[in-house]
Design a protein around this motif. Structure first.
Motif, PDB file in Angstrom:
ATOM      1  N   ILE A 175      -3.146 -11.171   0.197  1.00 28.03           N
ATOM      2  CA  ILE A 175      -2.566 -10.015   0.858  1.00 28.03           C
ATOM      3  C   ILE A 175      -3.567  -9.468   1.863  1.00 28.03           C
ATOM      4  O   ILE A 175      -4.701  -9.150   1.508  1.00 28.03           O
ATOM      5  N   LEU A 176      -3.107  -9.389   3.094  1.00 27.97           N
ATOM      6  CA  LEU A 176      -3.953  -8.853   4.151  1.00 27.97           C
ATOM      7  C   LEU A 176      -3.415  -7.495   4.531  1.00 27.97           C
ATOM      8  O   LEU A 176      -2.206  -7.327   4.683  1.00 27.97           O
ATOM      9  N   LYS A 177      -4.293  -6.526   4.661  1.00 28.55           N
ATOM     10  CA  LYS A 177      -3.859  -5.202   5.084  1.00 28.55           C
ATOM     11  C   LYS A 177      -4.572  -4.818   6.359  1.00 28.55           C
ATOM     12  O   LYS A 177      -5.712  -5.209   6.586  1.00 28.55           O
ATOM     13  N   GLY A 178      -3.899  -4.041   7.160  1.00 25.04           N
ATOM     14  CA  GLY A 178      -4.482  -3.611   8.420  1.00 25.04           C
ATOM     15  C   GLY A 178      -3.390  -3.242   9.391  1.00 25.04           C
ATOM     16  O   GLY A 178      -2.369  -2.705   8.987  1.00 25.04           O
ATOM     17  N   LEU A 179      -3.623  -3.532  10.659  1.00 29.57           N
ATOM     18  CA  LEU A 179      -2.617  -3.209  11.659  1.00 29.57           C
ATOM     19  C   LEU A 179      -1.914  -4.490  12.107  1.00 29.57           C
ATOM     20  O   LEU A 179      -2.570  -5.471  12.469  1.00 29.57           O
ATOM     21  N   CYS A 180      -0.593  -4.454  12.069  1.00 31.44           N
ATOM     22  CA  CYS A 180       0.194  -5.604  12.501  1.00 31.44           C
ATOM     23  C   CYS A 180       0.118  -5.722  14.025  1.00 31.44           C
ATOM     24  O   CYS A 180      -0.405  -4.837  14.699  1.00 31.44           O
ATOM     25  N   LYS A 181       0.656  -6.800  14.546  1.00 33.11           N
ATOM     26  CA  LYS A 181       0.574  -7.052  15.987  1.00 33.11           C
ATOM     27  C   LYS A 181       1.043  -5.863  16.808  1.00 33.11           C
ATOM     28  O   LYS A 181       0.389  -5.443  17.760  1.00 33.11           O
ATOM     29  N   ASN A 241       0.827  -1.211   0.000  1.00 32.11           N
ATOM     30  CA  ASN A 241       0.000   0.000   0.000  1.00 32.11           C
ATOM     31  C   ASN A 241       0.858   1.256   0.000  1.00 32.11           C
ATOM     32  O   ASN A 241       0.391   2.332   0.265  1.00 32.11           O
ATOM     33  N   ASN A 300      -1.204  -2.708  16.276  1.00 32.35           N
ATOM     34  CA  ASN A 300      -2.542  -2.955  16.804  1.00 32.35           C
ATOM     35  C   ASN A 300      -2.554  -2.804  18.324  1.00 32.35           C
ATOM     36  O   ASN A 300      -3.495  -2.278  18.894  1.00 32.35           O
ATOM     37  N   PHE A 311       1.114  -9.978   5.189  1.00 30.27           N
ATOM     38  CA  PHE A 311       0.402  -8.952   5.935  1.00 30.27           C
ATOM     39  C   PHE A 311       1.120  -7.621   5.755  1.00 30.27           C
ATOM     40  O   PHE A 311       2.314  -7.520   6.023  1.00 30.27           O
ATOM     41  N   GLU A 371       0.643 -18.960   9.460  1.00 25.49           N
ATOM     42  CA  GLU A 371      -0.620 -19.661   9.708  1.00 25.49           C
ATOM     43  C   GLU A 371      -1.336 -19.967   8.392  1.00 25.49           C
ATOM     44  O   GLU A 371      -1.356 -19.145   7.491  1.00 25.49           O
ATOM     45  N   LEU A 426      -4.497 -20.079   6.211  1.00 21.17           N
ATOM     46  CA  LEU A 426      -5.819 -19.465   6.200  1.00 21.17           C
ATOM     47  C   LEU A 426      -6.702 -20.321   5.318  1.00 21.17           C
ATOM     48  O   LEU A 426      -6.529 -20.355   4.103  1.00 21.17           O
ATOM     49  N   GLU A 466       4.985  -8.670   6.437  1.00 20.20           N
ATOM     50  CA  GLU A 466       5.318  -9.931   7.091  1.00 20.20           C
ATOM     51  C   GLU A 466       4.760 -11.093   6.292  1.00 20.20           C
ATOM     52  O   GLU A 466       3.675 -11.004   5.734  1.00 20.20           O
ATOM     53  N   ILE A 512       2.990 -14.527   6.495  1.00 25.21           N
ATOM     54  CA  ILE A 512       2.120 -15.182   7.468  1.00 25.21           C
ATOM     55  C   ILE A 512       2.281 -16.690   7.347  1.00 25.21           C
ATOM     56  O   ILE A 512       2.177 -17.238   6.246  1.00 25.21           O
ATOM     57  N   SER A 543      -0.763  -0.974   7.605  1.00 30.05           N
ATOM     58  CA  SER A 543      -1.087   0.332   7.042  1.00 30.05           C
ATOM     59  C   SER A 543      -0.557   1.463   7.918  1.00 30.05           C
ATOM     60  O   SER A 543      -0.608   2.614   7.523  1.00 30.05           O
TER      61      SER A 543
END
Lengths: 135, 135
Positions: A122-128, A78, A131, A94, A107, A109, A103, A105, A97
């Motif tokens: 591709i997952l976007k959002g807040l990493c550990k 992004n 977050n 991951f 695991e 899915l 990263e 991943i 944003s």
DNA sequence: ATTATAATGCGACTAAGTTGCATTAAAGTT
DNA sequence: AACTTTAATGCAACTTAGTCGCATTATAAT
């Protein structure tokens, strides 16, 4: 570092991988693959360019070749940049944003999308980290 | 078309949405939002630019504003372009690596990634059509 | 109608990625 | 080891997404 001698998977080193695909083994290709093999996360052109001597056109032409031959794969983040990594078992990425880190991943899915062939997630959002420290 | 009068969700039209966020309602903003409200798939700048009169800088400045205010959201495809859509319930997108079509996925993909906040999911691969006609 | 402020258009800019072309280097052949 | 073919490289020029500063204009409140 004797990077071109690293053994990857089934006794393969960079020489064998490149030659197996009927590509000439040039110093540009060795350089590029060594960097990607050693990276623990996907890298962008910007990340790589300081450590290579080849021209930008050579870089991208090799990237295209390597992707065609499934030696590497790439995806867009992004931050308007493309990220490259050595082709491995398909796994999600991951993209944070907030801190813009990428990263891999581990695991699995599991989900079934009838009819589609999913090659890349591709997952976007807040990493550990982000977050946890979010408002 | 009386697009600015379309009712979205809780009796909201474009005027209300923009004013609610304390943004001035300009013709550029109305134009841009109308196009996005009517699109059934996410659109890139290239998709939109033929249908708008505003300058490129105005386009992108409004895109940034709209994203900040959660009126729209965007993601990168595998064709080096960013795609924009009206902010809806978060849902995955499928980007076909053969025909480059972008689809909104309605099926719920359930998985738990401990610690992360997933805001956006992009799946890449072959869409239903291309997967069927693949070698 | 007046005014403060936000939004616009314009031009210049940055950076990723691509292309044509002449030169060079790799790998096979004698 | 020199020769040759063909692929790969470097260079320069280009395209396109996206950004920024600044002067001008339009919005919305007074």
């Amino acid at each position: 570092m004797q990077l071109s001698r690293i053994i990857i998977g089934d006794g393969l080193n960079i020489e064998n991988i490149v030659k197996k695909k009927n590509l000439k083994l040039t110093s540009a290709r060795r350089e590029l693959l060594e960097i990607l093999f050693y990276a623990k996360n996907p890298l962008s052109y910007e990340d790589i360019k300081e450590n290579i001597v080849m021209d930008k056109a050579t870089f991208y032409r090799n990237i295209i070749k390597f992707e065609e031959e499934n030696i590497i794969n790439s995806f867009e983040s992004n931050d308007k940049k493309r990220y490259f990594e050595i082709f491995q078992q398909p796994h999600p990425h991951f993209v944070c944003s907030r801190c813009h880190n990428i990263e891999c991943i581990k695991e699995r899915l599991d989900f079934n999308l009838e009819g589609y062939l999913v090659e890349n997630i591709i997952l976007k959002g807040l990493c550990k980290v982000c977050n946890k420290t979010s408002i």
